[in-house]
Motif scaffolding. Structure first.
Motif, PDB file in Angstrom:
ATOM      1  N   GLY A   1       2.080  26.360  -8.183  1.00 36.53           N
ATOM      2  CA  GLY A   1       0.866  25.584  -8.358  1.00 36.53           C
ATOM      3  C   GLY A   1       1.140  24.124  -8.072  1.00 36.53           C
ATOM      4  O   GLY A   1       2.284  23.721  -7.832  1.00 36.53           O
TER       5      GLY A   1
ATOM      6  N   ARG B   1       1.214  20.163  -9.181  1.00 37.33           N
ATOM      7  CA  ARG B   1       1.444  19.377 -10.389  1.00 37.33           C
ATOM      8  C   ARG B   1       0.138  18.746 -10.860  1.00 37.33           C
ATOM      9  O   ARG B   1      -0.705  18.344 -10.071  1.00 37.33           O
ATOM     10  CB  ARG B   1       2.478  18.285 -10.133  1.00 37.33           C
ATOM     11  CG  ARG B   1       3.855  18.829  -9.769  1.00 37.33           C
ATOM     12  CD  ARG B   1       4.846  17.706  -9.538  1.00 37.33           C
ATOM     13  NE  ARG B   1       6.119  18.219  -9.073  1.00 37.33           N
ATOM     14  CZ  ARG B   1       7.075  18.691  -9.870  1.00 37.33           C
ATOM     15  NH1 ARG B   1       6.879  18.702 -11.175  1.00 37.33           N
ATOM     16  NH2 ARG B   1       8.204  19.151  -9.361  1.00 37.33           N
TER      17      ARG B   1
ATOM     18  N   GLN C   1       6.770  25.437 -10.087  1.00 31.82           N
ATOM     19  CA  GLN C   1       6.716  26.834 -10.497  1.00 31.82           C
ATOM     20  C   GLN C   1       5.908  26.953 -11.784  1.00 31.82           C
ATOM     21  O   GLN C   1       6.152  26.235 -12.750  1.00 31.82           O
ATOM     22  CB  GLN C   1       8.113  27.392 -10.706  1.00 31.82           C
ATOM     23  CG  GLN C   1       8.859  27.656  -9.398  1.00 31.82           C
ATOM     24  CD  GLN C   1      10.021  28.614  -9.592  1.00 31.82           C
ATOM     25  OE1 GLN C   1      10.463  28.871 -10.694  1.00 31.82           O
ATOM     26  NE2 GLN C   1      10.519  29.142  -8.487  1.00 31.82           N
ATOM     27  N   LEU C   2       4.942  27.882 -11.787  1.00 32.45           N
ATOM     28  CA  LEU C   2       4.104  28.099 -12.961  1.00 32.45           C
ATOM     29  C   LEU C   2       4.705  29.111 -13.925  1.00 32.45           C
ATOM     30  O   LEU C   2       4.359  29.129 -15.104  1.00 32.45           O
ATOM     31  CB  LEU C   2       2.711  28.588 -12.526  1.00 32.45           C
ATOM     32  CG  LEU C   2       1.914  27.650 -11.619  1.00 32.45           C
ATOM     33  CD1 LEU C   2       0.582  28.297 -11.245  1.00 32.45           C
ATOM     34  CD2 LEU C   2       1.682  26.303 -12.296  1.00 32.45           C
ATOM     35  N   ARG C   3       5.577  29.957 -13.393  1.00 35.19           N
ATOM     36  CA  ARG C   3       6.195  30.989 -14.218  1.00 35.19           C
ATOM     37  C   ARG C   3       7.548  31.354 -13.622  1.00 35.19           C
ATOM     38  O   ARG C   3       7.797  31.118 -12.440  1.00 35.19           O
ATOM     39  CB  ARG C   3       5.305  32.234 -14.288  1.00 35.19           C
ATOM     40  CG  ARG C   3       5.029  32.864 -12.934  1.00 35.19           C
ATOM     41  CD  ARG C   3       4.341  34.201 -13.063  1.00 35.19           C
ATOM     42  NE  ARG C   3       3.985  34.767 -11.771  1.00 35.19           N
ATOM     43  CZ  ARG C   3       4.819  35.395 -10.967  1.00 35.19           C
ATOM     44  NH1 ARG C   3       6.098  35.527 -11.313  1.00 35.19           N
ATOM     45  NH2 ARG C   3       4.411  35.901  -9.813  1.00 35.19           N
TER      46      ARG C   3
END
Length: 250
Positions: A179, A181, A155-157
């Motif tokens: 996204g 890793r 999770q990016l956010r």
């Protein structure tokens, strides 16, 4: 630590059936049949989000199947990952073979689980999607199919709780949220068949976002997606009329 104690207790202490509660069994014959994959098929949420790959589910999300999924996911019944993984393996096999027949010996199945939020993993004491994916990969390997799990998504956010959100709200909530890793994983072989996996599908927004993230990172083509369970009405070809009936456990 919480997850370790839950798993130890589940292995040592008598437990009720995860589907119906009948005493002293992990899963009774009737509930095990509901998770056998006999009713596996393709599912299509409506409306179908853009970018969603072909999705296959092992069972309808109702009755015993729903209870087993929730017992494992929310109540820490960790040994249920075994039968859930076996069900997921059936759906993975369908998803991987949908576009090009059976998986060849030279190919490898790469199961990419949808990531859970860190706060959810901490609260539950485990990551249910990854745990089920690992059980599914082990089941496939025992059947002679080369398979492994690659937890390459993150999770990016932060995202809002999906409960209560409609299809459009879920898409907006998840767009750009996932996204790949930055490191710590090996590139997939060119012959690998990548299958996204999760325990459930509702609107398909999460799987569509996961597929987008893999495409954006040029990880490789996604062969399909597989889940343990889906709403009965989402099965293609009106499979809800032919799904396995839950037998009495008495």
């Amino acid at each position: 630590m919480r997850g370790w104690w839950q798993e130890l207790a589940g292995l040592v202490l008598p437990a009720g059936c995860g589907g119906c509660g009948v005493a002293r069994v992990l899963l009774c014959p009737g509930c095990a049949q509901a998770l056998s994959g006999a009713a596996a098929g393709r599912v299509r949420p409506s409306p179908r989000p853009a970018g969603l790959p072909a999705v296959y589910a092992a069972a309808a999300y109702e009755g015993a199947v729903r209870e087993v999924v929730l017992a494992h996911k929310e109540r820490g019944a960790l040994p249920l990952a075994g039968p859930l993984g076996a069900a997921l393996a059936v759906a993975v096999d369908r998803a991987a073979g949908a576009g090009g027949g059976a998986v060849a010996a030279a190919e490898e199945l790469v199961l990419v689980p949808v990531p859970s939020a860190r706060r959810q993993v901490r609260a539950r004491g485990h990551d249910p999607a990854r745990r089920t994916a690992l059980a599914a990969a082990a089941r496939l390997r025992r059947a002679g199919v080369p398979a492994r799990v690659a937890s390459v998504l993150r999770q990016l956010r932060p995202v809002a709780d999906q409960a209560g959100l409609g299809a459009r709200e879920r898409r907006e909530n998840l767009t750009g949220a996932l996204g790949v890793r930055g490191g710590g994983w090996q590139p997939f072989p060119a012959t690998a068949r990548i299958v996204l996996v999760d325990d459930l599908i509702t609107t398909g927004a999460t799987l569509a976002e996961a597929a987008r993230a893999l495409r954006a990172a040029s990880v490789g083509p996604v062969a399909g997606a597989a889940v343990v369970a889906a709403p009965a009405g989402s099965f293609v070809g009106n499979r809800s009329t032919t799904r396995t009936e839950q037998r009495s456990c008495e």
